[in-house]
Scaffold this active site. Structure first.
Site, short mmCIF file in Angstrom:
data_model
loop_
_atom_site.label_atom_id
_atom_site.label_comp_id
_atom_site.label_asym_id
_atom_site.label_seq_id
_atom_site.Cartn_x
_atom_site.Cartn_y
_atom_site.Cartn_z
CE LYS A 42 0.78 1.78 4.22
NZ LYS A 42 1.34 3.11 4.46
CG ASP A 44 -0.86 0.25 7.90
OD1 ASP A 44 -1.69 1.14 8.15
OD2 ASP A 44 0.35 0.46 7.75
#
Length: 288
Positions: free
Chosen positions: A13, A135
């Site tokens: 990401k 995350d």
């Protein structure tokens, strides 16, 4: 005969934007972020084997790996244990702000749920992901998300257009905890406009997205790794629409004009001595 592996990609990401609003009562930082999956990925495999959990990931093998923790949480929720082998082919660099470990953990949750015939709902998996790391929930969902809290509270945003990216990581990484400590002493708190981001995403305009790039942790991490600033400037000089450090660093991405431009920029960065350079692109969400 050994059981076959189940296999999936674990996508990295980037943060198109990251604002640090302050420190919460629990000691974590309150964040706002626009998070985005990209095509750079690890390959995660899971199968039944033996009587305990094992996790193979080179120097990152063993109990300290977030994928191992994900397996422990999964079995805790089911109320039994089993012999599981996790094998990770690592491509996402560490200490890079790319959530490589979190993505591996998310992939492990997904594969284990598949292996045991989906005993846990998507909502339960997201709860467990929140326990595993800030995350991990995003990596479980992927795509384009508005993240708040520690980064684990997620809301869907318009899907980002297909954007070609150049990703560069300095030789040195950044320790996330140290980056936040530096920020607390020297950083300036920011705030993101969700409506501005939604409008830019709806327009599917890389230029508008580039104009909104922001990361409150950049200054703190640049003080630790000055090469971050140099790489960002080089990407801008190569006519990327915009460039930004991802997460707490140390990787920097540039929004290229198209794939050919991305490849040309990447080649120039390599000729300048950059060893860790990738041409990649944005990817959408996957079903949990």
């Amino acid at each position: 005969m050994k059981d076959p592996f189940l296999t999936t990609f674990a996508y990295a990401k980037i943060n198109f934007a990251l604002a640090v609003l302050g420190i919460r009562d629990d000691g974590y930082h309150e964040l706002q972020s626009v998070m985005q999956s990209i095509d750079l990925h690890d390959i995660v495999q899971v199968r039944r084997r033996g009587e305990t959990i094992t996790c193979h990931c080179g120097e990152l093998s063993g109990r300290g790996n977030l994928a191992y923790m994900a397996a422990e949480l999964f079995f805790r929720e089911l109320g039994f244990s089993d012999g599981i082998e996790i094998d990770i082919d690592k491509k996402i660099p560490i200490q890079a702000g790319l959530a490589g470990g979190s993505s591996d953990a998310a992939a492990t949750f997904r594969l284990l749920n598949q292996l045991y015939d989906n005993p846990l709902t998507a909502e339960k998996l997201l709860d467990l992901a929140g326990e595993c790391g800030a995350d991990v929930a995003f990596c479980l969902r992927g795509g384009t998300m508005w993240a708040t809290g520690r980064g684990e509270q997620l809301e869907c945003m318009p899907n980002v257009p297909n954007i070609d990216l150049v990703l560069v990581k300095p030789t040195l990484g950044v320790n996330t905890g140290e980056a936040y400590r530096r920020f607390d002493g020297e950083g300036k708190r920011g705030f993101l406009s969700r409506s501005d981001w939604e409008n830019a995403l709806k327009e599917s305009s890389p230029q508008q997205i580039a104009a909104l790039l922001a990361n409150d942790l950049e200054i703190a991490s640049m003080l630790m790794v000055p090469e971050i600033s140099e790489l960002k400037q080089q990407l801008l000089e190569e006519n990327c629409y915009g460039a930004l450090m991802s997460g707490s660093g140390s990787s920097v991405f540039g929004i290229a004009r198209d794939e050919e431009h991305a490849r040309n920029v990447a080649e120039k960065m390599r000729k300048r001595g950059c060893e860790n350079v990738w041409v990649t692109k944005t990817v959408g969400s996957e079903p949990i």
